[in-house]
Scaffold this motif. Structure first.
Motif, PDB file in Angstrom:
ATOM      1  N   HIS A   1       0.816  -1.215   0.000  1.00 19.31           N
ATOM      2  CA  HIS A   1       0.000   0.000   0.000  1.00 19.31           C
ATOM      3  C   HIS A   1       0.854   1.271   0.000  1.00 19.31           C
ATOM      4  CE1 HIS A   1      -3.409  -2.468   0.372  1.00 19.31           C
ATOM      5  NE2 HIS A   1      -3.710  -2.327   1.650  1.00 19.31           N
ATOM      6  N   HIS A   2       2.057   1.194   0.550  1.00 15.36           N
ATOM      7  CA  HIS A   2       2.936   2.373   0.524  1.00 15.36           C
ATOM      8  C   HIS A   2       3.446   2.651  -0.887  1.00 15.36           C
ATOM      9  CE1 HIS A   2       3.193   2.973   4.920  1.00 15.36           C
ATOM     10  NE2 HIS A   2       3.099   1.655   4.985  1.00 15.36           N
ATOM     11  N   GLY A   3       3.318   1.671  -1.766  1.00 18.90           N
ATOM     12  CA  GLY A   3       3.676   1.864  -3.169  1.00 18.90           C
ATOM     13  C   GLY A   3       4.992   1.262  -3.577  1.00 18.90           C
TER      14      GLY A   3
ATOM     15  N   GLY B   1      -2.482   7.872   6.629  1.00 17.25           N
ATOM     16  CA  GLY B   1      -3.327   6.885   5.986  1.00 17.25           C
ATOM     17  C   GLY B   1      -3.121   6.881   4.485  1.00 17.25           C
ATOM     18  N   TYR B   2      -3.845   6.005   3.814  1.00 12.80           N
ATOM     19  CA  TYR B   2      -3.706   5.817   2.378  1.00 12.80           C
ATOM     20  C   TYR B   2      -4.797   6.561   1.617  1.00 12.80           C
ATOM     21  CZ  TYR B   2      -0.942   1.866   4.139  1.00 12.80           C
ATOM     22  OH  TYR B   2      -0.037   1.091   4.812  1.00 12.80           O
ATOM     23  N   HIS B   3      -4.555   6.750   0.314  1.00 14.67           N
ATOM     24  CA  HIS B   3      -5.496   7.428  -0.575  1.00 14.67           C
ATOM     25  C   HIS B   3      -5.728   6.548  -1.796  1.00 14.67           C
ATOM     26  CE1 HIS B   3      -3.504  10.530   1.845  1.00 14.67           C
ATOM     27  NE2 HIS B   3      -4.631  11.205   1.760  1.00 14.67           N
ATOM     28  N   GLN B   4      -6.984   6.386  -2.172  1.00 14.31           N
ATOM     29  CA  GLN B   4      -7.338   5.403  -3.197  1.00 14.31           C
ATOM     30  C   GLN B   4      -7.352   6.020  -4.597  1.00 14.31           C
ATOM     31  OE1 GLN B   4     -10.603   1.799  -3.748  1.00 14.31           O
ATOM     32  NE2 GLN B   4     -11.071   3.501  -2.418  1.00 14.31           N
ATOM     33  N   PHE B   5      -6.852   5.239  -5.575  1.00 14.64           N
ATOM     34  CA  PHE B   5      -6.759   5.706  -6.954  1.00 14.64           C
ATOM     35  C   PHE B   5      -8.014   5.394  -7.752  1.00 14.64           C
ATOM     36  CE2 PHE B   5      -2.290   6.011  -6.020  1.00 14.64           C
ATOM     37  CZ  PHE B   5      -1.859   7.045  -6.838  1.00 14.64           C
TER      38      PHE B   5
ATOM     39  N   ASP C   1      -1.479   3.270  -3.408  1.00 10.36           N
ATOM     40  CA  ASP C   1      -0.061   3.450  -3.740  1.00 10.36           C
ATOM     41  C   ASP C   1       0.321   4.828  -3.209  1.00 10.36           C
ATOM     42  OD1 ASP C   1       2.388   4.162  -4.996  1.00 10.36           O
ATOM     43  OD2 ASP C   1       1.983   2.804  -6.667  1.00 10.36           O
ATOM     44  N   GLU C   2       0.663   4.890  -1.910  1.00 11.40           N
ATOM     45  CA  GLU C   2       0.817   6.183  -1.259  1.00 11.40           C
ATOM     46  C   GLU C   2       1.983   6.988  -1.826  1.00 11.40           C
ATOM     47  OE1 GLU C   2      -0.708   9.098   1.221  1.00 11.40           O
ATOM     48  OE2 GLU C   2      -1.515   7.214   0.424  1.00 11.40           O
ATOM     49  N   LYS C   3       3.024   6.302  -2.256  1.00 13.48           N
ATOM     50  CA  LYS C   3       4.153   6.995  -2.882  1.00 13.48           C
ATOM     51  C   LYS C   3       3.683   7.789  -4.102  1.00 13.48           C
ATOM     52  CE  LYS C   3       6.765   4.052  -4.997  1.00 13.48           C
ATOM     53  NZ  LYS C   3       6.119   4.124  -6.337  1.00 13.48           N
ATOM     54  N   LEU C   4       2.896   7.120  -4.942  1.00 11.17           N
ATOM     55  CA  LEU C   4       2.422   7.762  -6.168  1.00 11.17           C
ATOM     56  C   LEU C   4       1.303   8.763  -5.880  1.00 11.17           C
ATOM     57  CD1 LEU C   4       3.368   7.337  -9.088  1.00 11.17           C
ATOM     58  CD2 LEU C   4       1.402   5.834  -9.427  1.00 11.17           C
TER      59      LEU C   4
ATOM     60  N   TYR D   1      -3.244   6.215 -14.026  1.00 15.58           N
ATOM     61  CA  TYR D   1      -2.729   5.240 -13.064  1.00 15.58           C
ATOM     62  C   TYR D   1      -2.922   3.809 -13.543  1.00 15.58           C
ATOM     63  CZ  TYR D   1      -2.414   2.321  -8.906  1.00 15.58           C
ATOM     64  OH  TYR D   1      -2.088   1.325  -8.024  1.00 15.58           O
ATOM     65  N   LEU D   2      -4.017   3.524 -14.255  1.00 16.56           N
ATOM     66  CA  LEU D   2      -4.302   2.157 -14.691  1.00 16.56           C
ATOM     67  C   LEU D   2      -3.173   1.608 -15.562  1.00 16.56           C
ATOM     68  CD1 LEU D   2      -6.078  -0.332 -14.902  1.00 16.56           C
ATOM     69  CD2 LEU D   2      -7.395   0.822 -16.697  1.00 16.56           C
ATOM     70  N   ASP D   3      -2.620   2.418 -16.432  1.00 18.60           N
ATOM     71  CA  ASP D   3      -1.527   1.954 -17.294  1.00 18.60           C
ATOM     72  C   ASP D   3      -0.277   1.640 -16.472  1.00 18.60           C
ATOM     73  OD1 ASP D   3      -3.012   2.147 -19.639  1.00 18.60           O
ATOM     74  OD2 ASP D   3      -2.495   4.265 -19.917  1.00 18.60           O
ATOM     75  N   ILE D   4      -0.022   2.452 -15.448  1.00 18.36           N
ATOM     76  CA  ILE D   4       1.130   2.197 -14.575  1.00 18.36           C
ATOM     77  C   ILE D   4       0.939   0.881 -13.828  1.00 18.36           C
ATOM     78  CG2 ILE D   4       2.319   3.020 -12.499  1.00 18.36           C
ATOM     79  CD1 ILE D   4       1.826   5.876 -13.520  1.00 18.36           C
ATOM     80  N   LEU D   5      -0.263   0.669 -13.298  1.00 15.90           N
ATOM     81  CA  LEU D   5      -0.555  -0.568 -12.582  1.00 15.90           C
ATOM     82  C   LEU D   5      -0.400  -1.779 -13.500  1.00 15.90           C
ATOM     83  CD1 LEU D   5      -1.616  -2.106 -10.083  1.00 15.90           C
ATOM     84  CD2 LEU D   5      -3.939  -1.637 -10.918  1.00 15.90           C
ATOM     85  N   ALA D   6      -0.928  -1.675 -14.716  1.00 12.92           N
ATOM     86  CA  ALA D   6      -0.837  -2.796 -15.656  1.00 12.92           C
ATOM     87  C   ALA D   6       0.618  -3.130 -15.967  1.00 12.92           C
ATOM     88  CB  ALA D   6      -1.599  -2.464 -16.933  1.00 12.92           C
ATOM     89  N   ALA D   7       1.467  -2.115 -16.076  1.00 15.32           N
ATOM     90  CA  ALA D   7       2.887  -2.355 -16.335  1.00 15.32           C
ATOM     91  C   ALA D   7       3.541  -3.064 -15.149  1.00 15.32           C
ATOM     92  CB  ALA D   7       3.596  -1.032 -16.626  1.00 15.32           C
ATOM     93  N   GLN D   8       3.124  -2.720 -13.924  1.00 13.34           N
ATOM     94  CA  GLN D   8       3.661  -3.381 -12.733  1.00 13.34           C
ATOM     95  C   GLN D   8       3.244  -4.850 -12.690  1.00 13.34           C
ATOM     96  OE1 GLN D   8       2.071  -0.817  -9.681  1.00 13.34           O
ATOM     97  NE2 GLN D   8       3.695   0.717  -9.903  1.00 13.34           N
TER      98      GLN D   8
END
Length: 657
Positions: free
Chosen positions: A47-49, A121-125, A92-95, A131-138
Motif C-alpha cells: 500500500h505504501h507503493g 493513511g492511504y489514498h485510493q486511486f 499506492d501512497e508513494k504515487l 494510473y491504470l496503465d502504470i498498474l498494468a505495467a507493474q
C-alpha cells in the motif's frame, strides 16, 4: 487450489530501515513447515507503493538491498509451497503524493481512505486515470519475471468517484456529474475496464494463471463481478468486525456459483495491520474447520516484520490448526453442499431490482442465516438467477418484492411441490400494494404500531403461549378463504411519544386481536413482521422459534435431525467421486470481549450427539474422519441414525454408500 494458505501482508513504510535484513531462506522454510503451510501469498507491491524486488515499472523500497520477492518464491518452491503474488492495486501512497489528481474524489472533492494529506493513511486511486496503465505495467513485470502461482490484486471494486477525469468523461458523453444514474454506469464501466485490462495483461503472458481482484466482499447477486476472477477469496476476519456469522452467509452463497473459493481469516486478535496480536489456537482451529464445513479452502492472514523475519509464535499457532486441516483434506476435496432450503438474499434481490450493491448486506440476510444455523437446517443462500427446483422451501426474508420474472420462477417452484416462507413486505408487488403469491392473505397496509405483538395459536418449545413483542415493522393483513390463521397480531395501546408513553421502553399490548399475524396458504407461510431483521438486531428467542415452527410445517421430512446445541453448526457435503456424504459438526461459543470483539478460547467437549440423516440409499459404513473410527449406525424408515459419543470443535462423519 491449496487448502492451507497464508496471506503474508507486508505494508512497510519508507521510514523504516533494514528491510529484509533478517530474511533467511532456511528460517522462511522452517516456519512454513512449522505452520503446515502449502501456499503463501507474497508481496510485489504494498500500500505504501514500494516494490520488494528490482523494478523498472515501479521503485524498489529504498531500504531493501536484494530481491526479496524472488528469494521468497525460490525458498517456497524448493519445499513445494505455492506463491501467489500480491500487488496493491487501489492504493499506492508513494504515487498518491506525486499525482493527487489521479485519486478518487467524492462530490465535495475529498479523497478516501484518508480524507486529506494531513491525516496518516492511504489514498485510493481512480482507475479512470493514467494510473491504470502504470498498474498494468507493474503487473506485467511481475508475471513476466517471476514464477508466480497467481496474482492477488487488492482494494479494487466499483467506486464512487467525482475526480476531474470522471467528470470530464461524463461530460464528453453528453451527461452531467449531477446525473447519478449516468455516474453509476460510469463507475461500473471503470471497474470492468480495469479488470479486463489486468486479466488480459496476465493471461497474455501466462494463460490460465489464477487471478483474484479483492473488493472485500463478494456481492450476492453480482455473478458478473464474481466471474471476473478465476477463483474467490472470502475475506472474513471474525475478530476484525465481521463476526462469526459473516463467513457462513458468504460461503453458502458462493458454493452455489460453482467456483473454487477459500475462506480468509487472520491470526490477529483484531484486524489487518496488527503487529504482536494473536488469537487463541482454538479460534483458528474452529475458523479453519468452518471453512472446510462450507466447502472452502483456507487462507490465514499474517504480517511479516519489516526485517523479513518470520515470527515463530505465529507459525506455531497456524500449525496447530493446519496440522488438523492437513489430516482432513481427503474428505473435503471437490465437494458440493446438500441443501433443502434456499434463502433468497435481500442483497441479491435489491440488486435485481436495479438498486446499487456494494455493501456487506442488510440485517435480514444475516438474521436469517443465524436462525437457520441455530435451527440446524441445510440451506443455501441464493440470488434470483438460482435454480429453485432442487430445494423444498424458498425463504423470502423481509423485503423481497415480486417482479414478473421472479413470480414466474416462484410459481413454477410451487407448482412442482415447493413451499415458500415470506416475512414482512416479501411477497408484495414491486409497488408494494398487493400480494403476488397466495399465502391466504390480503394486504391492507403497513402497521402504524411499532413495536406490536404476536400471539401464536401454537405453543413455542421453550415458552408458553403469550403476547410476544415484535420490534420491527409489521404489515396489516386480512385472511382470505384459502388461508389458515396460525396466530394473531396485537397492537400496543399507543406508540411511544411525548405525551403518550409507558414505562422504560414501549407500551404493552392491549391484548385485543388486531387480525392475523401468521397465516398458512397454498403457496406457504406468511409472517407479517420483518422477522429476520428482528433476530439480527435483537436476537429474540420467540422470533427464532416462530420462524422454526413455520419451517418445520413446510419441511415435511427434514434431512438432518440432531440434538446439537443451538450454537453448534452442521453441514452436509457430497463427495461424488468417492460415493459418500460427509456431515460436519462444529461447536464453539464465542464470547464478546473489549469493544465488540468476538473471541473463541475454550472448546468444550460434547457428548452423545444424536444424528439422523434422511436417505434411502443403502449405507455400507459410517465412520469418523479423519480418525477412520467405525461408528455404529441403524438404517430404517428412510434414515440413517448414529450417535457421536465424544467430540469437540469439529467432527466429520462419513456416510459411505
Amino acid at each position: 487450489m491449496r487448502f492451507r494458505q497464508v496471506h503474508l501482508d507486508f505494508h512497510t513504510s519508507e521510514a523504516i530501515e533494514g528491510i529484509g535484513s533478517r530474511f533467511s531462506k532456511e528460517q522462511f522454510q522452517e516456519m512454513l513447515k512449522l505452520g503446515h503451510v502449502d501456499s503463501i501469498t507474497v508481496f510485489s507491491k504494498c500500500h505504501h507503493g514500494w516494490a520488494y524486488h528490482p523494478s523498472t515499472a515501479n521503485e524498489m523500497h529504498p531500504h531493501l538491498s536484494f530481491d526479496l520477492l524472488g528469494a521468497q518464491i525460490e525458498a517456497a518452491h524448493e519445499i513445494g509451497v505455492k506463491t501467489p503474488v500480491y500487488i496493491s492495486a487501489g492504493l499506492d501512497e508513494k504515487l498518491a503524493r506525486r499525482h493527487p489528481q489521479w485519486l478518487i474524489r467524492n462530490a465535495e472533492e475529498k479523497t478516501n481512505w484518508a480524507s486529506d494529506f494531513m491525516t496518516p493513511g492511504y489514498h485510493q486511486f481512480c482507475m479512470n486515470t493514467p494510473y491504470l496503465d502504470i498498474l498494468a505495467a507493474q503487473v506485467e513485470e511481475v508475471v513476466s519475471r517471476y514464477d508466480a502461482d497467481g496474482i492477488f490484486l487488492d482494494i479494487v471494486g466499483i467506486r464512487e468517484c467525482y475526480c476531474q477525469y470522471c467528470v470530464a468523461e461524463i461530460r464528453r458523453r453528453g451527461s452531467d456529474p449531477r446525473n447519478k444514474a449516468d455516474m453509476k454506469a460510469l463507475w461500473e464501466e471503470t471497474f470492468l475496464k480495469y479488470a479486463k485490462k489486468i486479466n488480459e495483461t496476465v493471461h497474455r503472458i501466462k494463460p490460465g494463471m489464477p487471478i483474484f481482484h479483492n473488493s472485500g466482499h463478494v456481492g450476492r447477486g453480482r455473478r458478473d463481478l464474481a466471474q471476473i476472477n478465476t477463483h474467490l477469496e472470502l475475506e472474513s476476519l471474525p475478530t476484525g468486525g465481521w463476526g462469526y456469522d459473516h463467513f457462513p452467509l458468504s460461503a453458502r452463497y458462493v458454493q452455489g456459483l460453482g467456483m473454487e473459493f477459500l475462506g480468509m481469516t487472520g491470526k490477529f486478535h483484531t484486524f489487518w495491520g496488527e503487529f504482536g496480536g494473536y488469537k487463541h489456537p482454538n479460534a483458528l482451529r474452529y475458523e479453519t474447520s468452518l471453512s472446510l464445513a462450507n466447502g472452502a479452502h483456507i487462507s490465514i492472514g499474517d504480517q511479516l516484520h519489516p526485517t523479513g523475519f518470520m515470527d515463530p509464535a505465529t507459525y506455531a499457532l497456524i500449525g496447530e490448526a493446519y496440522s488438523e486441516v492437513e489430516a482432513k483434506e481427503a474428505w473435503c476435496r471437490e465437494t458440493t453442499a446438500i441443501a433443502e432450503i434456499a434463502l433468497l438474499s435481500v442483497e441479491a434481490a435489491v440488486y435485481a431490482h436495479g438498486r446499487p450493491l456494494n455493501e456487506y448486506g442488510p440485517a435480514s440476510d444475516s438474521g436469517a442465516v443465524r436462525i437457520l444455523l441455530e435451527g440446524h437446517y441445510l440451506f443455501d443462500v441464493v440470488d434470483t438467477e438460482a435454480d429453485f427446483s432442487k430445494y423444498k422451501v424458498v425463504i423470502l426474508p423481509d423485503a423481497i418484492l415480486i417482479t414478473e420474472q421472479l413470480k414466474a420462477k416462484l410459481s413454477a417452484f410451487v407448482a412442482q411441490g415447493g413451499k415458500l416462507l415470506a416475512t414482512g413486505r416479501s411477497g408484495l408487488s414491486p409497488d408494494g400494494t398487493q400480494f403476488e403469491l397466495d399465502f391466504g392473505v390480503e394486504w391492507l397496509g403497513s402497521s402504524s404500531f411499532k413495536p406490536s405483538y404476536f400471539r401464536p395459536d401454537f405453543e413455542l418449545p421453550s415458552l408458553r403461549t403469550a403476547s410476544f413483542i415484535m420490534y420491527t415493522e409489521g404489515q396489516e393483513i386480512k385472511l382470505t378463504t384459502s388461508g389458515t390463521k396460525l396466530g394473531s397480531r396485537e397492537n400496543s395501546y399507543f406508540n411511544r411519544d411525548l405525551f403518550t408513553f409507558c414505562s422504560h421502553q414501549h407500551t404493552p399490548s392491549d391484548l385485543q386481536d388486531a387480525g392475523p399475524g401468521m397465516v398458512q396458504g397454498p403457496d406457504g407461510v406468511y409472517i407479517s413482521w420483518n422477522m429476520f431483521e428482528d433476530y439480527a438486531l435483537k436476537g429474540s428467542l420467540p422470533v427464532k422459534e416462530i420462524v422454526c415452527h413455520a419451517l418445520d410445517l413446510l419441511l415435511v421430512h427434514k434431512t438432518v435431525r440432531t440434538n446439537l446445541p443451538a450454537q453448534g453448526v452442521t453441514t452436509l457435503q457430497v463427495q461424488s467421486t468417492e460415493n459418500r456424504w460427509i456431515q460436519h459438526l462444529l461447536y464453539a461459543s464465542p464470547v464478546r470481549r473489549g469493544q465488540n470483539i468476538e473471541v473463541i478460547e475454550d472448546l468444550p467437549q460434547l457428548n452423545d450427539t444424536e444424528v439422523t440423516i434422511a436417505t434411502a440409499k443403502p449405507v455400507r459404513e459410517v465412520y469418523l474422519a479423519p480418525q477412520q473410527t467405525p461408528l455404529p449406525f441403524q438404517q430404517a424408515n428412510g434414515g440413517v441414525s448414529y450417535t457421536v459419543p465424544t467430540w469437540s470443535c469439529h467432527q466429520m462423519i462419513v456416510l459411505q454408500f
